[in-house]
Design an enzyme around this catalytic site. Structure first.
Site, short mmCIF file in Angstrom:
data_model
loop_
_atom_site.label_atom_id
_atom_site.label_comp_id
_atom_site.label_asym_id
_atom_site.label_seq_id
_atom_site.Cartn_x
_atom_site.Cartn_y
_atom_site.Cartn_z
N ARG A 1 12.53 35.87 -8.58
CA ARG A 1 13.69 35.68 -7.52
C ARG A 1 13.34 35.24 -5.85
O ARG A 1 13.09 36.46 -5.84
CB ARG A 1 15.32 35.90 -7.56
N HIS B 1 11.73 25.55 -6.60
CA HIS B 1 12.62 26.66 -7.85
C HIS B 1 12.33 26.44 -9.17
O HIS B 1 12.72 25.43 -9.52
CB HIS B 1 13.89 26.97 -7.28
P1 NDP Z 1 13.80 39.92 -18.78
O1 NDP Z 1 14.65 40.18 -18.74
O2 NDP Z 1 13.48 39.41 -20.05
O3 NDP Z 1 12.58 40.14 -18.18
C1 NDP Z 1 12.63 40.66 -16.55
C2 NDP Z 1 11.99 42.27 -16.74
O4 NDP Z 1 11.71 42.33 -15.36
C3 NDP Z 1 11.47 43.08 -17.65
O5 NDP Z 1 10.37 43.75 -18.10
C4 NDP Z 1 12.06 44.72 -16.67
O6 NDP Z 1 11.98 45.26 -17.20
C5 NDP Z 1 12.15 44.15 -15.62
N1 NDP Z 1 12.53 45.18 -14.42
C6 NDP Z 1 14.18 44.82 -14.44
N2 NDP Z 1 14.42 45.60 -13.14
C7 NDP Z 1 13.16 46.52 -12.46
C8 NDP Z 1 12.80 47.10 -11.73
N3 NDP Z 1 13.67 48.05 -11.15
N4 NDP Z 1 11.61 47.85 -12.17
C9 NDP Z 1 10.84 47.38 -12.82
N5 NDP Z 1 11.01 46.51 -13.61
C10 NDP Z 1 12.15 45.80 -13.89
O7 NDP Z 1 13.36 38.38 -17.64
P2 NDP Z 1 12.52 36.83 -18.02
O8 NDP Z 1 11.14 37.64 -18.66
O9 NDP Z 1 13.28 36.12 -19.32
O10 NDP Z 1 12.85 36.59 -16.37
C11 NDP Z 1 12.54 36.84 -15.56
C12 NDP Z 1 13.24 36.21 -14.21
O11 NDP Z 1 12.68 35.83 -14.15
C13 NDP Z 1 14.60 35.93 -14.59
O12 NDP Z 1 15.78 37.37 -14.61
C14 NDP Z 1 14.36 35.18 -13.32
O13 NDP Z 1 15.30 36.15 -11.90
C15 NDP Z 1 13.62 34.25 -13.56
N6 NDP Z 1 13.28 32.67 -13.47
C16 NDP Z 1 12.64 32.14 -12.36
C17 NDP Z 1 12.41 30.56 -12.87
C18 NDP Z 1 11.92 29.74 -12.04
O14 NDP Z 1 12.02 28.78 -11.79
N7 NDP Z 1 11.53 30.84 -10.77
C19 NDP Z 1 13.17 29.69 -14.09
C20 NDP Z 1 13.68 31.19 -15.11
C21 NDP Z 1 13.19 32.80 -15.09
P3 NDP Z 1 12.32 45.83 -18.93
O15 NDP Z 1 11.26 45.88 -19.68
O16 NDP Z 1 11.70 47.21 -18.60
O17 NDP Z 1 13.79 46.21 -19.25
C1 OXD Z 2 16.55 30.40 -14.43
C2 OXD Z 2 15.60 29.07 -12.87
O1 OXD Z 2 16.94 31.93 -14.12
O2 OXD Z 2 15.35 28.40 -13.09
O3 OXD Z 2 16.22 30.23 -15.04
O4 OXD Z 2 15.72 29.96 -12.66
#
Ligand code: NDP
Ligand code: OXD
Length: 317
Positions: free
Chosen positions: A232, A280
């Site tokens: 993000r 994005h």
């Molecule tokens: P998940 O919820 O499965 O994973 C999030 C990860 O981030 C977890 O490992 C979590 O830790 C870690 N995390 C969260 N907060 C912290 C912190 N403060 N410090 C350290 N680690 C942290 O999400 P996804 O993998 O499914 O997706 C991740 C992100 O990717 C989405 O939230 C979205 O914003 C972005 N995204 C972007 C897209 C794009 O097209 N650019 C498309 C899809 C998603 P823990 O395992 O310990 O909970």
């Molecule tokens: C998502 C994205 O969060 O596309 O899936 O950014």
């Protein structure tokens, strides 16, 4: 019972084929952006992306909010969000695989020095550079969730040395895993490339900034480090990244996301030669797949089974 689709920029017609296939028993589907005459009180389930201001106020009998994407900041930051309704985010093999492809392609373009070769090509210069291998390069993945873990394992399969960082401690075969703020400096010190797949939460806001850049490894096979963000835009300070690219603290960067999207056409980031920008699109939710997933979850919920991939509102993801 009704399912409401509210996806900014889409029309309800774009969703109809998938809805009719996966949820034939539902009577009504509306997109709040192009149909204003809905019987709002019939709506039990809403599938949303960037909900409009009035949406939640109109839905007195809403039972579940489904996110079109993996990220849920667009819902958690929405005005009028009811405090007691479960939020389910989209987790799908298609989305995860696309993110893996984006991450791997960016890492490989930096490894294989594509910014330099693109500049040589523009100037008609034939100039082979010394070429390190993937096995010589350490990549740290921030966020080891659905996307991060898949991308990290893909990078391992390519041959990179991969470590990971998350909020809670993980144990992953062949990967050194770090957790929390306490272990962040140690993690960053071992990264020739850092890839962020973090969600947008109060803790991750502005994390990819000058301080983080200065903690990355400076003795790596690529010379200076590389920063890649597919998570993000709120997690990054683009001005710090641009400054670090310009003065050589960063060798390269790839950004799919920005603090403000779309990136303004006059933004200085567009013209930084060693920065790859994508709009994005790292992973794109497929309508049919998302509707299928939503239908499965609704069926499970109605038969008393627990919802999967529920958002923890206290953590913000
Ligand atoms: P998940 O919820 O499965 O994973 C999030 C990860 O981030 C977890 O490992 C979590 O830790 C870690 N995390 C969260 N907060 C912290 C912190 N403060 N410090 C350290 N680690 C942290 O999400 P996804 O993998 O499914 O997706 C991740 C992100 O990717 C989405 O939230 C979205 O914003 C972005 N995204 C972007 C897209 C794009 O097209 N650019 C498309 C899809 C998603 P823990 O395992 O310990 O909970
Ligand atoms: C998502 C994205 O969060 O596309 O899936 O950014």
């Amino acid at each position: 019972m009704s399912v409401l689709i509210s996806v900014k920029g889409d029309t309800s017609e774009q969703w109809m084929p998938a809805l009719e296939k996966s949820l034939p028993e539902e009577n009504h589907f509306w997109n709040s952006f192009d149909h204003q005459d809905t019987s709002w009180d019939e709506v039990r389930y809403a599938l949303v992306w960037g909900p409009d201001e009035a949406l939640f106020k109109r839905l007195p009998n809403l039972e579940i909010i489904f996110s079109l994407g993996a990220g849920v900041d667009h819902i958690l930051n929405a005005p009028g969000l009811p405090s007691d309704i479960p939020i389910v985010r989209y987790v799908g093999a298609d989305l995860t695989a696309q993110m893996g492809e984006w991450v791997a392609s960016q890492c490989l373009m930096h490894l294989r020095q594509q910014p330099a070769y693109s500049a040589f090509q523009r100037d008609h210069v034939w100039n082979p550079l010394p070429q390190p291998s993937a096995k010589d390069v350490r990549i740290g993945v921030m966020g080891l969730g659905e996307m991060g873990l898949y991308a990290a394992q893909l990078l391992q399969a390519i041959g990179f040395q991969v470590s990971g960082w998350s909020r809670s401690q993980k144990t992953i075969q062949g990967m050194t895993c770090y957790a929390g703020k306490e272990q962040m400096a140690e993690f960053l010190g071992g990264c020739d490339m850092v890839v962020s797949l973090l969600p947008n939460t109060p803790e991750t806001k502005g994390l990819l900034n000058a301080t983080l850049i200065d903690q990355l490894a400076k003795d790596g096979a690529l010379g200076s480090p590389v920063l890649i963000n597919g998570g993000r835009g709120a997690s990054q300070v683009t001005a710090d990244i641009v400054a670090a690219l310009q003065d050589g603290r960063l060798k390269g960067a790839s950004l799919d996301v920005f603090e403000s999207e779309p990136l303004h056409r006059d933004h200085p980031a567009w013209d930084v030669p060693n920065l790859f920008i994508t709009p994005h699109i790292a992973a794109w939710s497929d309508r049919a797949q998302v509707v299928h997933y939503t239908a499965e979850q609704i069926k499970a919920y109605r038969s008393g089974k627990p919802l999967r991939n529920l958002v923890d509102r206290s953590l913000g993801y």
